[in-house]
Design a protein around this motif. Structure first.
Motif, PDB file in Angstrom:
ATOM      1  N   LYS A  26     -26.687  24.501  59.800  1.00  0.00           N
ATOM      2  CA  LYS A  26     -26.143  24.948  58.519  1.00  0.00           C
ATOM      3  C   LYS A  26     -26.826  26.228  58.023  1.00  0.00           C
ATOM      4  O   LYS A  26     -26.489  26.724  56.949  1.00  0.00           O
ATOM      5  N   LEU A  27     -27.777  26.731  58.798  1.00  0.00           N
ATOM      6  CA  LEU A  27     -28.452  27.984  58.456  1.00  0.00           C
ATOM      7  C   LEU A  27     -27.873  29.105  59.305  1.00  0.00           C
ATOM      8  O   LEU A  27     -27.911  29.059  60.533  1.00  0.00           O
ATOM      9  N   SER A  28     -27.345  30.130  58.643  1.00  0.00           N
ATOM     10  CA  SER A  28     -26.685  31.226  59.342  1.00  0.00           C
ATOM     11  C   SER A  28     -27.349  32.550  58.980  1.00  0.00           C
ATOM     12  O   SER A  28     -27.296  32.976  57.814  1.00  0.00           O
ATOM     13  N   TYR A  29     -27.956  33.216  59.983  1.00  0.00           N
ATOM     14  CA  TYR A  29     -28.563  34.531  59.753  1.00  0.00           C
ATOM     15  C   TYR A  29     -27.476  35.582  59.901  1.00  0.00           C
ATOM     16  O   TYR A  29     -26.821  35.688  60.929  1.00  0.00           O
ATOM     17  N   ARG A  30     -27.306  36.379  58.831  1.00  0.00           N
ATOM     18  CA  ARG A  30     -26.243  37.385  58.832  1.00  0.00           C
ATOM     19  C   ARG A  30     -26.799  38.732  58.407  1.00  0.00           C
ATOM     20  O   ARG A  30     -27.810  38.830  57.714  1.00  0.00           O
ATOM     21  N   THR A  31     -26.115  39.790  58.822  1.00  0.00           N
ATOM     22  CA  THR A  31     -26.549  41.155  58.502  1.00  0.00           C
ATOM     23  C   THR A  31     -25.534  41.896  57.631  1.00  0.00           C
ATOM     24  O   THR A  31     -25.689  43.089  57.380  1.00  0.00           O
ATOM     25  N   ASP A  32     -24.537  41.155  57.126  1.00  0.00           N
ATOM     26  CA  ASP A  32     -23.448  41.811  56.385  1.00  0.00           C
ATOM     27  C   ASP A  32     -23.250  41.233  54.993  1.00  0.00           C
ATOM     28  O   ASP A  32     -22.151  41.262  54.442  1.00  0.00           O
ATOM     29  N   ILE A  33     -24.318  40.711  54.399  1.00  0.00           N
ATOM     30  CA  ILE A  33     -24.213  40.113  53.066  1.00  0.00           C
ATOM     31  C   ILE A  33     -24.272  41.214  52.005  1.00  0.00           C
ATOM     32  O   ILE A  33     -25.121  42.111  52.066  1.00  0.00           O
ATOM     33  N   ALA A  34     -23.393  41.157  51.040  1.00  0.00           N
ATOM     34  CA  ALA A  34     -23.357  42.167  49.984  1.00  0.00           C
ATOM     35  C   ALA A  34     -24.647  42.137  49.166  1.00  0.00           C
ATOM     36  O   ALA A  34     -25.190  41.065  48.876  1.00  0.00           O
ATOM     37  N   LEU A  35     -25.133  43.307  48.821  1.00  0.00           N
ATOM     38  CA  LEU A  35     -26.324  43.413  47.990  1.00  0.00           C
ATOM     39  C   LEU A  35     -26.041  42.785  46.619  1.00  0.00           C
ATOM     40  O   LEU A  35     -24.966  42.989  46.062  1.00  0.00           O
ATOM     41  N   PRO A  36     -26.978  42.021  46.065  1.00  0.00           N
ATOM     42  CA  PRO A  36     -26.745  41.423  44.744  1.00  0.00           C
ATOM     43  C   PRO A  36     -26.572  42.506  43.673  1.00  0.00           C
ATOM     44  O   PRO A  36     -27.279  43.520  43.688  1.00  0.00           O
ATOM     45  N   SER A  37     -25.641  42.294  42.758  1.00  0.00           N
ATOM     46  CA  SER A  37     -25.486  43.203  41.619  1.00  0.00           C
ATOM     47  C   SER A  37     -26.241  42.614  40.442  1.00  0.00           C
ATOM     48  O   SER A  37     -26.219  41.398  40.220  1.00  0.00           O
ATOM     49  N   ILE A  38     -26.951  43.466  39.690  1.00  0.00           N
ATOM     50  CA  ILE A  38     -27.820  42.963  38.633  1.00  0.00           C
ATOM     51  C   ILE A  38     -27.209  43.174  37.259  1.00  0.00           C
ATOM     52  O   ILE A  38     -26.477  44.136  37.016  1.00  0.00           O
ATOM     53  N   GLY A  39     -27.529  42.237  36.351  1.00  0.00           N
ATOM     54  CA  GLY A  39     -27.093  42.340  34.974  1.00  0.00           C
ATOM     55  C   GLY A  39     -28.090  43.126  34.142  1.00  0.00           C
ATOM     56  O   GLY A  39     -29.130  43.590  34.638  1.00  0.00           O
ATOM     57  N   ALA A  40     -27.812  43.228  32.856  1.00  0.00           N
ATOM     58  CA  ALA A  40     -28.605  44.077  31.963  1.00  0.00           C
ATOM     59  C   ALA A  40     -30.057  43.635  31.858  1.00  0.00           C
ATOM     60  O   ALA A  40     -30.953  44.463  31.663  1.00  0.00           O
ATOM     61  N   ARG A  41     -30.333  42.338  31.988  1.00  0.00           N
ATOM     62  CA  ARG A  41     -31.686  41.810  31.809  1.00  0.00           C
ATOM     63  C   ARG A  41     -32.338  41.424  33.132  1.00  0.00           C
ATOM     64  O   ARG A  41     -33.339  40.721  33.153  1.00  0.00           O
ATOM     65  N   GLU A  42     -31.758  41.898  34.244  1.00  0.00           N
ATOM     66  CA  GLU A  42     -32.242  41.488  35.560  1.00  0.00           C
ATOM     67  C   GLU A  42     -32.891  42.640  36.318  1.00  0.00           C
ATOM     68  O   GLU A  42     -32.734  43.817  35.965  1.00  0.00           O
TER      69      GLU A  42
END
Length: 347
Positions: free
Chosen positions: A21-37
């Protein structure tokens, strides 16, 4: 200004089950951050029991694992796990001071703020939201603590989860100088952390461990070793312990209550010996014992932990490191339990 990629490497958990159930991937979208993050470039991330327990659905009290999380709510898949994170802030939200870019930080794993809002019930980083088994991760700025230390990234990544859990147990049980403290599961991440943190408070520390690990445990400065092969009542007199810090539970539980003195304190955050225990309620009320569970850490705990790290009152214990893509090998090594301290993934 650093140019950030659009995608990243990460390990996604695709459901409850085995390591498939663990999948190593190289194409995950970068997280987008909110105003307080803040956006953190992960340098290292520790492996914990909670990663494995969550994956296999151990926290669930039902057959379908729908409640197999810290908050007893169904997890959303895919999920990026990883509660122990050391990294560097590379971007901030519009309400966060831009001077924080470049800070080396440790992420507080117990979250009270997510997506700019205060939570009614705390989340755990890498469980109810994505965590640090990735090149980049995001978190509320208040949970990213600047750390000034000569320790390496991998060494710092050994601290957040285990040491904050241990410090929380000691805080809740009000451990103070002169207390006699018995710690079970002493060779594990939380147990070895609790030894150091209890000694930093001036307590007399007894560590319950196996013969094969007693020499390494002794090097942490414990006052007394109690071997698992011995009957606890033969090694520790009844009514002689102020505080028990327990990571084991199981069949040992009744004996732990017997060694506690009147008005003793029992604090627990693990049950590797078994979650269902036998309790003689008469022991509880006749000895005026206090019980403390330790999941959500008190607000002051993580800041106090950072101070102890910076003042070198505690030392990192890194047993092995693996690259992130070898997470299955790292978790397999973790489950062998033949080491002292932490296993850390480098990113």
């Amino acid at each position: 200004m650093t140019t950030l990629p659009k995608t990243m490497c990460a390990v996604q958990m695709t459901g409850h089950g085995d390591t498939d159930k663990l999948s190593y991937r190289t194409d995950i979208a970068l997280p987008s951050i909110g105003a307080r993050e803040v956006l953190v470039k992960v340098a290292a991330a520790g492996v914990n029991n909670t990663d494995i327990n969550t994956r296999i659905g151990w926290y669930s009290k039902s057959d379908d694992a729908e409640d197999a999380s810290w908050s007893s709510e169904a997890l959303q898949f895919p999920r990026i796990q990883g509660a122990d994170v050391c990294g560097y802030i590379v971007a901030v939200g519009e309400q966060v001071d831009a001077s924080r870019v470049g800070e080396r930080v440790l992420i507080e794993p117990c979250l009270r703020e997510v997506n700019g809002a205060e939570l009614e019930q705390a989340w755990y980083f890498g469980s109810e939201c994505d965590g640090g088994f990735a090149e980049y991760t995001k978190v509320a700025a208040c949970h990213a603590y600047k750390v000034n230390s000569d320790y390496s990234d991998a060494e710092l990544a050994s601290f957040p989860c285990s040491y904050s859990t241990a410090e929380n147990l000691l805080t809740r049980a009000q451990v103070k100088a002169g207390d006699r403290v018995l710690i079970t599961g002493a060779s594990g991440g939380v147990g070895s952390a609790a030894i150091q943190l209890a000694k930093a408070r001036g307590a007399y520390v007894m560590a319950l461990t196996s013969e094969s690990k007693q020499q390494k445990i002794s090097q942490l400065g414990v006052d007394e070793i109690v071997l698992r092969s011995e009957k606890l009542s033969d090694a520790v007199p009844a009514n002689s312990v102020d505080v028990v810090i327990d990571l084991v539970a199981g069949d040992l539980f009744p004996q732990l209550l017997e060694v506690l003195r009147s008005k003793g304190r029992y604090a627990v955050s693990g049950a590797i010996g078994g979650a269902i225990v036998e309790l003689d309620v008469r022991t509880l009320y006749l000895k005026d014992l206090s019980f403390f569970g330790g999941t959500v850490i008190e607000p002051e705990v993580f800041g106090n932990l950072i101070k102890r790290i910076e003042q070198q009152e505690i030392a990192p214990l890194v047993a092995h490191t693996f690259p992130l893509k070898e997470i299955v090998a790292a978790q397999s090594k973790f489950l062998e339990k033949q080491f002292l301290g932490k296993i850390v993934l480098t990113v």
